[in-house]
Enzyme design. Structure first.
Site, PDB file in Angstrom:
ATOM      1  N   SER A 177      50.957  32.614  -7.835  1.00 63.00           N
ATOM      2  CA  SER A 177      51.371  32.281  -9.197  1.00 63.00           C
ATOM      3  C   SER A 177      52.073  30.939  -9.271  1.00 63.00           C
ATOM      4  CB  SER A 177      52.347  33.334  -9.709  1.00 63.00           C
ATOM      5  OG  SER A 177      51.671  34.444 -10.202  1.00 63.00           O
TER       6      SER A 177
ATOM      7  N   ASP B 202      51.997  30.174 -20.388  1.00 69.71           N
ATOM      8  CA  ASP B 202      52.638  30.552 -19.122  1.00 69.71           C
ATOM      9  C   ASP B 202      52.793  29.306 -18.254  1.00 69.71           C
ATOM     10  OD1 ASP B 202      53.677  31.886 -16.978  1.00 69.71           O
ATOM     11  OD2 ASP B 202      51.832  32.955 -16.451  1.00 69.71           O
TER      12      ASP B 202
ATOM     13  N   HIS C 213      56.200  32.594 -15.936  1.00 70.29           N
ATOM     14  CA  HIS C 213      56.606  33.913 -15.440  1.00 70.29           C
ATOM     15  C   HIS C 213      57.279  33.841 -14.073  1.00 70.29           C
ATOM     16  CE1 HIS C 213      52.639  34.001 -13.266  1.00 70.29           C
ATOM     17  NE2 HIS C 213      53.367  34.658 -12.396  1.00 70.29           N
TER      18      HIS C 213
END
Length: 257
Positions: A204, A110, A60
């Site tokens: 992230s 992911d 992402h």
């Protein structure tokens, strides 16, 4: 993939939300993924250096429309400290997992690999992460550390200095309970943390660093998502892509490029 050992001083004290400044250069595989906007580059995600010219991050974190660079050997993003290496990324060298779907974070996969336009120079501040063997599952309460330049609290500021926080692993049996993450969490994920300390936006793609029996560290997770109710919501641990579920894909991707 080579093994990563921080210096002995890098073992954090037992005391990223409610984290603390990391010891400078104690997580030498941590990278900052930065995107270009209006002529300057901005931190967007973390990542881990797993080969001299390869970084693993989250799917992402990657947008095919953006231009990226990777900063290695960084501690304070606001200050030029000396050991930093900034390496540009060619647009064709972004490899997002083929099953990643940005409309379905809970579907998993992911994860992404980035090939650097040149190899990093390894040294005290820039070292390779060690990855776990394929299929390796951590026991409940394994004392892992999240590291990153993510927000200090929900909707809070981004820190300049690399943060670290102790996030004990929450095993799948607990994390998948209905009043925890339920069916949102998959067996290809790792949960860690609880309510006090957690990952937050900007962490992230960065590593979940877990101790090995011989005093080193392995990157067992790639930071994927936190609760939409806030970064440190009770019974909603930070969720990571489980690296040991993707070893084959990582090795095949690197071998074919």
């Amino acid at each position: 993939v080579a093994s990563g050992y921080g210096p002995p001083s890098s073992h954090p004290s037992s005391r990223v939300v409610n984290g603390e400044d990391a010891v400078p250069y104690s997580w030498p595989w941590q990278v900052s993924l930065q995107y270009e906007k209006n002529g300057s580059f901005h931190h967007t995600c973390g990542g881990s250096l797993i080969a001299p010219d390869w970084v693993v991050t989250a799917g992402h974190c990657i947008s095919s429309s953006l231009t990226y660079q990777v900063a290695l050997g960084d501690y304070n993003l606001a200050v030029k400290e000396g050991p930093e290496q900034v390496i540009p990324i060619n647009s064709g060298d972004l490899f997002v997992h083929p099953l990643w779907n940005r409309l379905c974070v809970a579907c998993g996969n992911d994860i992404a690999l980035i090939k650097l336009s040149r190899s990093a120079q390894l040294g005290d501040a820039v070292q390779l992460a060690s990855l776990p063997p394929a299929g390796d599952i951590l026991p409940n309460e394994t004392p892992c550390y999240i590291t990153g330049w993510g927000r200090l609290y929900t909707n809070g500021p981004l820190p300049d200095k690399l943060q670290r926080a102790l996030l004990p692993v929450v095993d799948y049996e607990h994390c998948s309970k209905w009043n925890w993450w339920g069916s949102t969490v998959k067996k290809t994920m790792v949960c860690a943390g609880g309510d006090i300390r957690s990952g937050c936006n900007g962490d992230s793609g960065g590593p979940l660093n877990c101790p090995t029996d011989d005093g080193g560290w392995q990157v067992h997770g790639v930071t994927s998502f936190v609760s939409s109710f806030g970064c440190n919501t009770q019974r909603k641990p930070t969720v990571f892509t489980r690296v040991s579920a993707f070893i084959d894909w990582i090795e095949e991707t690197i071998a074919s490029h």
